[in-house]
Design a protein around this motif. Structure first.
Motif, PDB file in Angstrom:
ATOM      1  N   SER A  31       9.302  19.895  12.524  1.00  0.00           N
ATOM      2  CA  SER A  31       8.139  20.975  12.978  1.00  0.00           C
ATOM      3  C   SER A  31       7.117  20.350  13.835  1.00  0.00           C
ATOM      4  CB  SER A  31       7.758  22.232  11.721  1.00  0.00           C
ATOM      5  OG  SER A  31       6.632  21.265  10.783  1.00  0.00           O
ATOM      6  N   LEU A  32       6.649  20.699  15.077  1.00  0.00           N
ATOM      7  CA  LEU A  32       5.533  19.623  15.765  1.00  0.00           C
ATOM      8  C   LEU A  32       4.237  21.256  16.359  1.00  0.00           C
ATOM      9  CD1 LEU A  32       6.502  18.189  18.772  1.00  0.00           C
ATOM     10  CD2 LEU A  32       8.518  18.629  16.612  1.00  0.00           C
ATOM     11  N   SER A  33       3.284  20.572  16.288  1.00  0.00           N
ATOM     12  CA  SER A  33       2.910  21.363  17.575  1.00  0.00           C
ATOM     13  C   SER A  33       2.886  21.374  18.619  1.00  0.00           C
ATOM     14  CB  SER A  33       1.070  21.295  17.062  1.00  0.00           C
ATOM     15  OG  SER A  33       0.944  21.360  15.574  1.00  0.00           O
ATOM     16  N   VAL A  34       3.256  21.917  19.502  1.00  0.00           N
ATOM     17  CA  VAL A  34       2.905  21.781  20.960  1.00  0.00           C
ATOM     18  C   VAL A  34       2.593  22.548  21.513  1.00  0.00           C
ATOM     19  CG1 VAL A  34       5.034  20.414  20.765  1.00  0.00           C
ATOM     20  CG2 VAL A  34       5.416  23.176  21.400  1.00  0.00           C
ATOM     21  N   ASP A  35       1.637  22.721  23.129  1.00  0.00           N
ATOM     22  CA  ASP A  35       1.752  23.446  23.543  1.00  0.00           C
ATOM     23  C   ASP A  35       2.653  24.238  24.550  1.00  0.00           C
ATOM     24  OD1 ASP A  35       1.688  22.887  25.690  1.00  0.00           O
ATOM     25  OD2 ASP A  35       0.443  21.414  26.326  1.00  0.00           O
ATOM     26  N   GLU A  36       2.323  25.186  25.060  1.00  0.00           N
ATOM     27  CA  GLU A  36       4.104  26.836  24.985  1.00  0.00           C
ATOM     28  C   GLU A  36       4.360  25.445  26.699  1.00  0.00           C
ATOM     29  OE1 GLU A  36       2.743  30.384  26.005  1.00  0.00           O
ATOM     30  OE2 GLU A  36       1.371  30.537  24.838  1.00  0.00           O
ATOM     31  N   GLU A  37       3.784  24.625  27.517  1.00  0.00           N
ATOM     32  CA  GLU A  37       4.580  24.055  28.702  1.00  0.00           C
ATOM     33  C   GLU A  37       5.008  23.561  28.003  1.00  0.00           C
ATOM     34  OE1 GLU A  37       3.223  21.690  32.292  1.00  0.00           O
ATOM     35  OE2 GLU A  37       1.520  22.747  31.582  1.00  0.00           O
ATOM     36  N   THR A  38       4.261  22.607  26.694  1.00  0.00           N
ATOM     37  CA  THR A  38       5.691  21.670  26.460  1.00  0.00           C
ATOM     38  C   THR A  38       6.811  22.949  25.675  1.00  0.00           C
ATOM     39  OG1 THR A  38       4.058  20.093  26.306  1.00  0.00           O
ATOM     40  CG2 THR A  38       5.560  19.686  24.621  1.00  0.00           C
ATOM     41  N   ALA A  39       6.387  23.621  25.326  1.00  0.00           N
ATOM     42  CA  ALA A  39       8.240  23.891  23.989  1.00  0.00           C
ATOM     43  C   ALA A  39       8.670  24.496  25.668  1.00  0.00           C
ATOM     44  CB  ALA A  39       7.250  25.469  23.491  1.00  0.00           C
ATOM     45  N   SER A  40       7.844  25.104  26.629  1.00  0.00           N
ATOM     46  CA  SER A  40       9.329  25.441  27.711  1.00  0.00           C
ATOM     47  C   SER A  40       9.991  24.619  28.350  1.00  0.00           C
ATOM     48  CB  SER A  40       8.208  26.720  28.721  1.00  0.00           C
ATOM     49  OG  SER A  40       8.981  26.873  29.290  1.00  0.00           O
ATOM     50  N   THR A  41       8.734  23.574  28.469  1.00  0.00           N
ATOM     51  CA  THR A  41      10.395  22.300  29.089  1.00  0.00           C
ATOM     52  C   THR A  41      11.634  21.718  27.933  1.00  0.00           C
ATOM     53  OG1 THR A  41       8.333  21.376  29.989  1.00  0.00           O
ATOM     54  CG2 THR A  41       9.924  20.529  29.578  1.00  0.00           C
ATOM     55  N   VAL A  42      10.757  21.465  26.651  1.00  0.00           N
ATOM     56  CA  VAL A  42      11.795  21.490  25.464  1.00  0.00           C
ATOM     57  C   VAL A  42      12.399  22.589  25.830  1.00  0.00           C
ATOM     58  CG1 VAL A  42      12.252  21.312  23.043  1.00  0.00           C
ATOM     59  CG2 VAL A  42      10.105  19.815  24.610  1.00  0.00           C
ATOM     60  N   LEU A  43      12.688  23.808  25.899  1.00  0.00           N
ATOM     61  CA  LEU A  43      13.103  25.013  24.628  1.00  0.00           C
ATOM     62  C   LEU A  43      14.678  24.720  26.674  1.00  0.00           C
ATOM     63  CD1 LEU A  43      11.308  27.605  23.747  1.00  0.00           C
ATOM     64  CD2 LEU A  43      13.201  26.176  22.473  1.00  0.00           C
ATOM     65  N   ASP A  44      14.112  24.511  28.150  1.00  0.00           N
ATOM     66  CA  ASP A  44      14.994  24.260  28.276  1.00  0.00           C
ATOM     67  C   ASP A  44      16.062  23.661  28.800  1.00  0.00           C
ATOM     68  OD1 ASP A  44      13.204  26.486  30.470  1.00  0.00           O
ATOM     69  OD2 ASP A  44      11.989  24.568  31.726  1.00  0.00           O
ATOM     70  N   PHE A  45      15.144  22.614  28.020  1.00  0.00           N
ATOM     71  CA  PHE A  45      16.458  21.384  27.952  1.00  0.00           C
ATOM     72  C   PHE A  45      17.587  21.168  26.574  1.00  0.00           C
ATOM     73  CE2 PHE A  45      13.699  19.819  31.724  1.00  0.00           C
ATOM     74  CZ  PHE A  45      15.011  19.497  31.875  1.00  0.00           C
ATOM     75  N   LYS A  46      17.224  23.006  25.656  1.00  0.00           N
ATOM     76  CA  LYS A  46      17.496  22.317  24.052  1.00  0.00           C
ATOM     77  C   LYS A  46      19.184  22.104  23.816  1.00  0.00           C
ATOM     78  CE  LYS A  46      18.464  27.212  22.982  1.00  0.00           C
ATOM     79  NZ  LYS A  46      17.945  28.224  22.569  1.00  0.00           N
ATOM     80  N   ASP A  47      19.645  22.228  25.150  1.00  0.00           N
ATOM     81  CA  ASP A  47      21.357  21.536  25.067  1.00  0.00           C
ATOM     82  C   ASP A  47      21.642  20.316  24.956  1.00  0.00           C
ATOM     83  OD1 ASP A  47      21.746  23.926  23.794  1.00  0.00           O
ATOM     84  OD2 ASP A  47      22.173  24.994  26.599  1.00  0.00           O
TER      85      ASP A  47
END
Length: 91
Positions: A31-47
């Motif tokens: 678990s890590l603290s991130v802003d929504e933009e970073t989370a969105s970018t990571v989730l875009d490539f979650k696979d």
């Protein structure tokens, strides 16, 4: 330090020292603290993610083969359930 990279091309998506890794049976809860933009970018490539934890004498590589990654917007926490860990000595 924790780094999340896109596995294709090794693009750095997130880097932080504010994280936790907890062993849960044969998995690791990251678990890590991130802003929504970073989370969105990571989730875009979650696979297609590689997660690296750099320590003084080793580097740990974590991987979530079933892409169990979630963003909790109220807490601004990215939560990854990794099922693979490889340890590489750095010395």
């Amino acid at each position: 330090m924790l780094m999340i990279r896109h596995s294709i091309g090794s693009r750095l998506l997130c880097q932080t020292t504010n994280y936790r890794i907890e062993k849960q049976d044969d998995r690791w809860l990251i678990s890590l603290s991130v802003d929504e933009e970073t989370a969105s970018t990571v989730l875009d490539f979650k696979d297609e993610l590689n997660i690296f934890e750099a320590k003084e004498n080793e580097k740990n590589w974590y991987y979530s083969s079933d892409s169990q990654i979630d963003f909790q917007p109220n807490e601004k926490q990215l939560v990854i359930l990794a099922d693979h860990k490889t340890v590489y000595p750095t010395q």
